[in-house]
Design an enzyme around this catalytic site. Structure first.
Site, PDB file in Angstrom:
ATOM      1  N   TYR A   6    -102.854  93.381  80.273  1.00  0.00           N
ATOM      2  CA  TYR A   6    -102.163  92.315  79.565  1.00  0.00           C
ATOM      3  C   TYR A   6    -102.983  91.027  79.532  1.00  0.00           C
ATOM      4  O   TYR A   6    -103.218  90.442  78.471  1.00  0.00           O
ATOM      5  CB  TYR A   6    -100.782  92.024  80.179  1.00  0.00           C
ATOM      6  CG  TYR A   6    -100.309  90.672  79.700  1.00  0.00           C
ATOM      7  CD1 TYR A   6     -99.813  90.526  78.412  1.00  0.00           C
ATOM      8  CD2 TYR A   6    -100.467  89.528  80.475  1.00  0.00           C
ATOM      9  CE1 TYR A   6     -99.455  89.279  77.913  1.00  0.00           C
ATOM     10  CE2 TYR A   6    -100.122  88.289  79.988  1.00  0.00           C
ATOM     11  CZ  TYR A   6     -99.616  88.171  78.713  1.00  0.00           C
ATOM     12  OH  TYR A   6     -99.302  86.941  78.228  1.00  0.00           O
ATOM     13  N   CYS A  24     -85.351  88.041  70.087  1.00  0.00           N
ATOM     14  CA  CYS A  24     -85.206  89.470  70.408  1.00  0.00           C
ATOM     15  C   CYS A  24     -84.978  89.623  71.908  1.00  0.00           C
ATOM     16  O   CYS A  24     -85.758  90.238  72.622  1.00  0.00           O
ATOM     17  CB  CYS A  24     -86.457  90.224  69.944  1.00  0.00           C
ATOM     18  SG  CYS A  24     -86.242  92.014  69.854  1.00  0.00           S
ATOM     19  N   ASP A  27     -96.758  92.555  76.666  1.00  0.00           N
ATOM     20  CA  ASP A  27     -96.027  92.181  77.876  1.00  0.00           C
ATOM     21  C   ASP A  27     -94.601  92.708  77.727  1.00  0.00           C
ATOM     22  O   ASP A  27     -94.301  93.465  76.809  1.00  0.00           O
ATOM     23  CB  ASP A  27     -96.052  90.662  78.062  1.00  0.00           C
ATOM     24  CG  ASP A  27     -95.128  89.975  77.085  1.00  0.00           C
ATOM     25  OD1 ASP A  27     -94.941  90.504  75.974  1.00  0.00           O
ATOM     26  OD2 ASP A  27     -94.573  88.919  77.426  1.00  0.00           O
ATOM     27  N   TRP A  43     -99.787  74.538  78.135  1.00  0.00           N
ATOM     28  CA  TRP A  43    -101.091  75.211  78.082  1.00  0.00           C
ATOM     29  C   TRP A  43    -101.431  75.685  76.663  1.00  0.00           C
ATOM     30  O   TRP A  43    -102.425  76.344  76.448  1.00  0.00           O
ATOM     31  CB  TRP A  43    -101.085  76.439  79.009  1.00  0.00           C
ATOM     32  CG  TRP A  43     -99.853  77.259  78.862  1.00  0.00           C
ATOM     33  CD1 TRP A  43     -99.615  78.247  77.941  1.00  0.00           C
ATOM     34  CD2 TRP A  43     -98.677  77.166  79.671  1.00  0.00           C
ATOM     35  NE1 TRP A  43     -98.364  78.768  78.111  1.00  0.00           N
ATOM     36  CE2 TRP A  43     -97.759  78.129  79.176  1.00  0.00           C
ATOM     37  CE3 TRP A  43     -98.304  76.367  80.761  1.00  0.00           C
ATOM     38  CZ2 TRP A  43     -96.485  78.298  79.734  1.00  0.00           C
ATOM     39  CZ3 TRP A  43     -97.048  76.552  81.301  1.00  0.00           C
ATOM     40  CH2 TRP A  43     -96.156  77.501  80.792  1.00  0.00           C
ATOM     41  N   GLU A  61    -101.864  82.180  82.233  1.00  0.00           N
ATOM     42  CA  GLU A  61    -101.518  83.598  82.158  1.00  0.00           C
ATOM     43  C   GLU A  61    -101.335  84.212  83.542  1.00  0.00           C
ATOM     44  O   GLU A  61    -100.454  85.049  83.744  1.00  0.00           O
ATOM     45  CB  GLU A  61    -102.584  84.370  81.372  1.00  0.00           C
ATOM     46  CG  GLU A  61    -102.623  84.054  79.884  1.00  0.00           C
ATOM     47  CD  GLU A  61    -101.316  84.366  79.165  1.00  0.00           C
ATOM     48  OE1 GLU A  61    -100.484  85.101  79.716  1.00  0.00           O
ATOM     49  OE2 GLU A  61    -101.130  83.845  78.046  1.00  0.00           O
ATOM     50  N   GLN A 115     -95.000  87.984  85.443  1.00  0.00           N
ATOM     51  CA  GLN A 115     -93.682  88.270  86.038  1.00  0.00           C
ATOM     52  C   GLN A 115     -92.976  86.998  86.487  1.00  0.00           C
ATOM     53  O   GLN A 115     -92.204  87.007  87.456  1.00  0.00           O
ATOM     54  CB  GLN A 115     -93.835  89.231  87.228  1.00  0.00           C
ATOM     55  CG  GLN A 115     -94.294  90.609  86.834  1.00  0.00           C
ATOM     56  CD  GLN A 115     -93.225  91.377  86.112  1.00  0.00           C
ATOM     57  OE1 GLN A 115     -92.276  91.837  86.696  1.00  0.00           O
ATOM     58  NE2 GLN A 115     -93.373  91.489  84.794  1.00  0.00           N
ATOM     59  N   CYS A 148     -83.874  86.603  62.889  1.00  0.00           N
ATOM     60  CA  CYS A 148     -85.184  87.209  63.172  1.00  0.00           C
ATOM     61  C   CYS A 148     -86.012  87.369  61.895  1.00  0.00           C
ATOM     62  O   CYS A 148     -85.553  87.959  60.923  1.00  0.00           O
ATOM     63  CB  CYS A 148     -84.998  88.571  63.836  1.00  0.00           C
ATOM     64  SG  CYS A 148     -86.571  89.367  64.230  1.00  0.00           S
ATOM     65  N   CYS A 162     -80.430  88.859  65.837  1.00  0.00           N
ATOM     66  CA  CYS A 162     -81.115  89.530  64.728  1.00  0.00           C
ATOM     67  C   CYS A 162     -80.992  88.741  63.420  1.00  0.00           C
ATOM     68  O   CYS A 162     -81.884  88.785  62.574  1.00  0.00           O
ATOM     69  CB  CYS A 162     -80.561  90.938  64.538  1.00  0.00           C
ATOM     70  SG  CYS A 162     -80.811  91.998  65.976  1.00  0.00           S
ATOM     71  N   CYS A 199     -87.157  96.081  60.943  1.00  0.00           N
ATOM     72  CA  CYS A 199     -86.755  96.598  62.252  1.00  0.00           C
ATOM     73  C   CYS A 199     -85.922  97.864  62.145  1.00  0.00           C
ATOM     74  O   CYS A 199     -84.799  97.850  61.626  1.00  0.00           O
ATOM     75  CB  CYS A 199     -85.973  95.527  63.013  1.00  0.00           C
ATOM     76  SG  CYS A 199     -85.537  96.021  64.692  1.00  0.00           S
TER      77      CYS A 199
END
Length: 374
Positions: free
Chosen positions: A140, A210, A158, A35, A57, A62, A220, A217, A226
């Site tokens: 959201y 994450c 989210d 999508w 979406e 969930q 990242c 990390c 952070c």
DNA sequence: GATGCGTGGAA
DNA sequence: TTTCCAAGCAT
């Protein structure tokens, strides 16, 4: 530059730099999803079809990407536009949704398509407020569609973003109480350019780097920004309120089979648990062990034979169903129920727990007879 | 703000 | 095995 930057200028500097670092990472490491428009397209100003963004979406609420993909492809092929979905029969939509869970999403999906088709001329609203007024679209999803499909500078939050940001800012407030704080923190980071890619980049970062446990990390792009990583405390966030233990319920399910193999089904009430979906007759699902799991709870007398127990875990309780099967003579289906021919079972709107029940009684009954029945 | 609402994959 | 939890929404 003669002095340290003023506070708001420093905020601007960090926002640009953080967003740039994230977008540069996204350009190289984004996930390829059906999508999604690739970042080279969005950098040239292209935008994805709002219908596809919205459909994905809703399905992703969930729900994992892997579970959504096949459903998304089937829906898009069968209902390629919001008008087509608005014209669809609700029961056909429920059948196509069966197995994906949270079935109120499917009912709201249909309602939303009808509103867009009939009240908005088939065009999705292009603002957060306009989107949020539609059924099934909350904070959201409104922000996500506004940012991804319409280039709005919306704060998309989210579960992934909550995790990324509570770590980034070392937010000690437990979720969900910290939600407003997280939203403000995100809003301060969203860039003016490519806000949709920024949102998807934050979610990709949460999904692949994450992660809830053992975040990577070292890979990242936001490591230098952070706060949690700086304190070597990344796994302590997000702080969450503890949740209560799941209660268990039990009951009995009855699979009545006619000589031709047809199975007696009925429709559940439109709202509530598994609302609008199909099921075999069952007893009530009681909290205790008060005898509601025996054959005496059957909807009508028949030579009920036990064929095992099905267990299933819902969001807020676990269920153990004793399954009974009986060969029954031809009889009219009781009010509100019908005989489902064996070839139609695979396409019925059976939630997963009911597929398990039918399989326990008649192995193979819910599998498609041929690969894609056409 | 708390609760009801599915399912399946990962650790 | 158990626990967590995944692109949340409605009430």
């Amino acid at each position: 530059m003669t002095q340290a930057l003023a506070a708001d200028e420093e905020d601007d500097w960090q926002r640009e730099t953080l967003a740039d670092a994230l977008l540069a990472w996204y350009d190289r490491h984004h996930r390829h999803l059906p999508w999604r428009l690739p970042p080279q397209a969005t950098r040239q100003g292209h935008r994805p079809d709002p219908y596809r963004v919205w459909l994905s979406e809703i399905m992703l609420q969930q729900t994992t990407v892997g579970a959504v993909k096949p459903y998304y492809e089937r829906f898009l092929e069968r209902w390629p536009t919001v008008e087509a979905l608005a014209r669809a029969d609700l029961q056909e939509v429920m059948k196509a949704w069966a197995g994906l869970g949270y079935y109120s999403r499917a009912r709201n999906l249909k309602k939303c398509a009808e509103e867009v088709a009939h009240r908005h001329g088939g065009v999705f609203p292009d603002t957060e407020a306009g989107l949020k007024a539609l059924p099934g679209i909350g904070d959201y999803t409104a922000a996500a569609v506004a940012a991804i499909a319409f280039g709005r500078r919306a704060a998309v939050v989210d579960g992934n973003v909550e995790r990324v940001v509570t770590r980034l800012r070392a937010i000690e407030t437990p979720l969900p109480a910290a939600k407003p704080q997280v939203r403000k923190a995100v809003a301060a980071l969203v860039p003016a350019e490519r806000p949709g890619d920024f949102a998807q980049a934050m979610m990709d970062l949460g999904a692949t780097i994450c992660t809830p446990r053992r975040p990577s990390c070292i890979l990242c792009p936001l490591q230098a920004f952070c706060a949690a990583r700086g304190a070597a405390a990344q796994e302590r966030f997000p702080v969450k309120a503890s949740k209560a233990a799941k209660p268990s319920r039990r009951g009995a399910a009855f699979v009545a089979v006619r000589a031709d193999g047809a199975v007696l089904l009925r429709r559940r009430p439109e709202s509530g648990l598994l609302g609008g979906m199909s099921e075999v007759p069952t007893s009530g699902w009681s909290a205790g062990s008060d005898g509601e799991d025996g054959p005496s709870a059957a909807p009508f007398p028949a030579p009920w034979e036990p064929c095992g127990t099905v267990t299933h875990t819902f969001t807020h309780f676990t269920l153990a169903l004793s399954v009974y099967r009986a060969r029954v003579a031809d009889m009219p289906a009781p009010a509100g129920s019908w005989w489902c021919a064996p070839g139609l079972l695979a396409g019925e709107a059976l939630p997963t727990v009911m597929k398990k029940v039918v399989e326990a009684a008649i192995p193979g009954a819910t599998k498609a007879r041929r690969p894609t029945g056409t």
